[in-house]
Motif scaffolding. Structure first.
Motif, PDB file in Angstrom:
ATOM      1  N   THR A  19       5.990  -4.753  -2.167  1.00 31.23           N
ATOM      2  CA  THR A  19       5.419  -6.100  -2.134  1.00 31.23           C
ATOM      3  C   THR A  19       4.797  -6.415  -0.782  1.00 31.23           C
ATOM      4  O   THR A  19       4.072  -7.390  -0.634  1.00 31.23           O
ATOM      5  CB  THR A  19       6.499  -7.160  -2.432  1.00 31.23           C
ATOM      6  OG1 THR A  19       7.543  -7.030  -1.465  1.00 31.23           O
ATOM      7  CG2 THR A  19       7.068  -6.964  -3.832  1.00 31.23           C
ATOM      8  N   HIS A  20       5.070  -5.564   0.202  1.00 28.92           N
ATOM      9  CA  HIS A  20       4.587  -5.791   1.557  1.00 28.92           C
ATOM     10  C   HIS A  20       4.516  -4.451   2.275  1.00 28.92           C
ATOM     11  O   HIS A  20       5.403  -3.616   2.118  1.00 28.92           O
ATOM     12  CB  HIS A  20       5.574  -6.736   2.273  1.00 28.92           C
ATOM     13  CG  HIS A  20       5.233  -6.994   3.687  1.00 28.92           C
ATOM     14  ND1 HIS A  20       5.853  -6.355   4.730  1.00 28.92           N
ATOM     15  CD2 HIS A  20       4.337  -7.833   4.259  1.00 28.92           C
ATOM     16  CE1 HIS A  20       5.360  -6.788   5.874  1.00 28.92           C
ATOM     17  NE2 HIS A  20       4.438  -7.681   5.619  1.00 28.92           N
ATOM     18  N   PHE A  21       3.464  -4.233   3.056  1.00 32.47           N
ATOM     19  CA  PHE A  21       3.337  -3.028   3.862  1.00 32.47           C
ATOM     20  C   PHE A  21       2.599  -3.412   5.132  1.00 32.47           C
ATOM     21  O   PHE A  21       1.537  -4.045   5.073  1.00 32.47           O
ATOM     22  CB  PHE A  21       2.568  -1.921   3.130  1.00 32.47           C
ATOM     23  CG  PHE A  21       2.674  -0.584   3.803  1.00 32.47           C
ATOM     24  CD1 PHE A  21       3.688   0.292   3.492  1.00 32.47           C
ATOM     25  CD2 PHE A  21       1.760  -0.219   4.783  1.00 32.47           C
ATOM     26  CE1 PHE A  21       3.809   1.522   4.134  1.00 32.47           C
ATOM     27  CE2 PHE A  21       1.868   1.006   5.431  1.00 32.47           C
ATOM     28  CZ  PHE A  21       2.899   1.879   5.092  1.00 32.47           C
ATOM     29  N   ALA A  22       3.161  -3.073   6.298  1.00 32.17           N
ATOM     30  CA  ALA A  22       2.553  -3.487   7.563  1.00 32.17           C
ATOM     31  C   ALA A  22       2.729  -2.441   8.650  1.00 32.17           C
ATOM     32  O   ALA A  22       3.594  -1.567   8.577  1.00 32.17           O
ATOM     33  CB  ALA A  22       3.172  -4.807   8.027  1.00 32.17           C
ATOM     34  N   THR A  23       1.873  -2.573   9.664  1.00 30.32           N
ATOM     35  CA  THR A  23       1.957  -1.814  10.908  1.00 30.32           C
ATOM     36  C   THR A  23       2.071  -2.851  12.029  1.00 30.32           C
ATOM     37  O   THR A  23       1.972  -4.058  11.763  1.00 30.32           O
ATOM     38  CB  THR A  23       0.684  -0.965  11.125  1.00 30.32           C
ATOM     39  OG1 THR A  23      -0.410  -1.834  11.402  1.00 30.32           O
ATOM     40  CG2 THR A  23       0.377  -0.086   9.923  1.00 30.32           C
ATOM     41  N   PRO A  24       2.233  -2.437  13.280  1.00 33.14           N
ATOM     42  CA  PRO A  24       2.268  -3.428  14.364  1.00 33.14           C
ATOM     43  C   PRO A  24       0.982  -4.261  14.463  1.00 33.14           C
ATOM     44  O   PRO A  24       0.978  -5.343  15.012  1.00 33.14           O
ATOM     45  CB  PRO A  24       2.471  -2.586  15.621  1.00 33.14           C
ATOM     46  CG  PRO A  24       3.216  -1.387  15.130  1.00 33.14           C
ATOM     47  CD  PRO A  24       2.626  -1.110  13.772  1.00 33.14           C
ATOM     48  N   GLN A  25      -0.114  -3.762  13.884  1.00 28.60           N
ATOM     49  CA  GLN A  25      -1.373  -4.506  13.895  1.00 28.60           C
ATOM     50  C   GLN A  25      -1.416  -5.586  12.807  1.00 28.60           C
ATOM     51  O   GLN A  25      -2.316  -6.400  12.784  1.00 28.60           O
ATOM     52  CB  GLN A  25      -2.576  -3.565  13.713  1.00 28.60           C
ATOM     53  CG  GLN A  25      -2.876  -2.720  14.940  1.00 28.60           C
ATOM     54  CD  GLN A  25      -1.869  -1.596  15.149  1.00 28.60           C
ATOM     55  OE1 GLN A  25      -1.418  -0.968  14.208  1.00 28.60           O
ATOM     56  NE2 GLN A  25      -1.510  -1.355  16.395  1.00 28.60           N
ATOM     57  N   GLY A  26      -0.461  -5.561  11.898  1.00 29.24           N
ATOM     58  CA  GLY A  26      -0.412  -6.579  10.850  1.00 29.24           C
ATOM     59  C   GLY A  26      -0.307  -5.979   9.459  1.00 29.24           C
ATOM     60  O   GLY A  26      -0.222  -4.760   9.279  1.00 29.24           O
ATOM     61  N   ASP A  27      -0.325  -6.858   8.469  1.00 30.23           N
ATOM     62  CA  ASP A  27      -0.230  -6.441   7.066  1.00 30.23           C
ATOM     63  C   ASP A  27      -1.504  -5.723   6.643  1.00 30.23           C
ATOM     64  O   ASP A  27      -2.596  -6.047   7.118  1.00 30.23           O
ATOM     65  CB  ASP A  27      -0.047  -7.663   6.164  1.00 30.23           C
ATOM     66  CG  ASP A  27       1.253  -8.397   6.420  1.00 30.23           C
ATOM     67  OD1 ASP A  27       2.086  -7.883   7.186  1.00 30.23           O
ATOM     68  OD2 ASP A  27       1.418  -9.490   5.858  1.00 30.23           O
ATOM     69  N   ILE A  28      -1.354  -4.775   5.710  1.00 33.84           N
ATOM     70  CA  ILE A  28      -2.552  -4.156   5.156  1.00 33.84           C
ATOM     71  C   ILE A  28      -3.208  -5.183   4.225  1.00 33.84           C
ATOM     72  O   ILE A  28      -2.562  -6.114   3.733  1.00 33.84           O
ATOM     73  CB  ILE A  28      -2.270  -2.823   4.421  1.00 33.84           C
ATOM     74  CG1 ILE A  28      -1.377  -3.007   3.193  1.00 33.84           C
ATOM     75  CG2 ILE A  28      -1.681  -1.804   5.369  1.00 33.84           C
ATOM     76  CD1 ILE A  28      -1.249  -1.734   2.357  1.00 33.84           C
ATOM     77  N   ALA A  29      -4.486  -5.040   3.993  1.00 31.81           N
ATOM     78  CA  ALA A  29      -5.238  -5.977   3.163  1.00 31.81           C
ATOM     79  C   ALA A  29      -4.683  -5.993   1.743  1.00 31.81           C
ATOM     80  O   ALA A  29      -4.152  -4.989   1.253  1.00 31.81           O
ATOM     81  CB  ALA A  29      -6.710  -5.584   3.149  1.00 31.81           C
ATOM     82  N   ALA A  30      -4.809  -7.137   1.077  1.00 28.09           N
ATOM     83  CA  ALA A  30      -4.315  -7.283  -0.299  1.00 28.09           C
ATOM     84  C   ALA A  30      -4.928  -6.234  -1.222  1.00 28.09           C
ATOM     85  O   ALA A  30      -4.248  -5.685  -2.095  1.00 28.09           O
ATOM     86  CB  ALA A  30      -4.618  -8.692  -0.808  1.00 28.09           C
ATOM     87  N   GLU A  31      -6.191  -5.933  -1.015  1.00 24.66           N
ATOM     88  CA  GLU A  31      -6.875  -4.913  -1.821  1.00 24.66           C
ATOM     89  C   GLU A  31      -6.231  -3.538  -1.616  1.00 24.66           C
ATOM     90  O   GLU A  31      -6.014  -2.783  -2.566  1.00 24.66           O
ATOM     91  CB  GLU A  31      -8.354  -4.879  -1.425  1.00 24.66           C
ATOM     92  CG  GLU A  31      -9.180  -3.877  -2.179  1.00 24.66           C
ATOM     93  CD  GLU A  31     -10.632  -3.951  -1.734  1.00 24.66           C
ATOM     94  OE1 GLU A  31     -11.062  -3.007  -1.043  1.00 24.66           O
ATOM     95  OE2 GLU A  31     -11.301  -4.945  -2.067  1.00 24.66           O
ATOM     96  N   ASP A  32      -5.910  -3.211  -0.365  1.00 22.97           N
ATOM     97  CA  ASP A  32      -5.253  -1.929  -0.068  1.00 22.97           C
ATOM     98  C   ASP A  32      -3.840  -1.895  -0.640  1.00 22.97           C
ATOM     99  O   ASP A  32      -3.381  -0.852  -1.121  1.00 22.97           O
ATOM    100  CB  ASP A  32      -5.204  -1.674   1.439  1.00 22.97           C
ATOM    101  CG  ASP A  32      -6.571  -1.340   2.015  1.00 22.97           C
ATOM    102  OD1 ASP A  32      -7.444  -0.870   1.261  1.00 22.97           O
ATOM    103  OD2 ASP A  32      -6.759  -1.556   3.227  1.00 22.97           O
ATOM    104  N   LEU A  33      -3.146  -3.037  -0.597  1.00 21.08           N
ATOM    105  CA  LEU A  33      -1.790  -3.102  -1.174  1.00 21.08           C
ATOM    106  C   LEU A  33      -1.852  -2.885  -2.680  1.00 21.08           C
ATOM    107  O   LEU A  33      -1.022  -2.167  -3.239  1.00 21.08           O
ATOM    108  CB  LEU A  33      -1.140  -4.443  -0.840  1.00 21.08           C
ATOM    109  CG  LEU A  33       0.324  -4.586  -1.277  1.00 21.08           C
ATOM    110  CD1 LEU A  33       1.211  -3.564  -0.561  1.00 21.08           C
ATOM    111  CD2 LEU A  33       0.820  -5.995  -1.007  1.00 21.08           C
TER     112      LEU A  33
END
Length: 115
Positions: free
Chosen positions: A93-107
């Motif tokens: 439901t969520h995937f992130a790096t230190p730069q922030g969440d990945i885009a909804a399209e990528d999720l």
């Protein structure tokens, strides 16, 4: 004869020690650094795990407990890393790096659905 063996050992020992230390130094600089407890990727599983689980997928060591998973930085794009995690543990439901969440399209792609 014992004197000759001792003399030869005195000549070989420094060279052997230098060789071992050089090889060890090279091996340490050639290894990737993954500090224990350092996470780069964070993910939230759609279905929490019943028990903590450790998964190795494409050289990334994922530590998961409940719905939360973390792993050190890999060499692939975050969306690719996410898709690999989904193949191993199911939708996120969520995937992130230190730069922030990945885009909804990528999720959405990561979970195998269209954006």
């Amino acid at each position: 004869m014992n004197v000759n063996q001792t003399g030869a050992l005195r000549q070989i020992l420094p060279a052997a020690l230098a060789l071992v230390l050089s090889a060890t130094g090279f091996a340490m600089t050639a290894m990737p650094v993954h500090a224990e407890g350092t996470s780069y990727y964070t993910a939230a599983l759609a279905t929490p795990l019943a028990a903590p689980k450790t998964v190795i997928h494409d050289e990334l060591l994922w530590h998961c407990a409940g719905a939360e998973c973390t792993a050190p930085r890999g060499t692939s794009r975050p969306a690719v890393v996410c898709a690999r995690l989904v193949r191993s543990l199911g939708p996120v439901t969520h995937f992130a790096t230190p730069q922030g969440d990945i885009a909804a399209e990528d999720l959405a792609r990561c979970n195998g659905t269209k954006g």
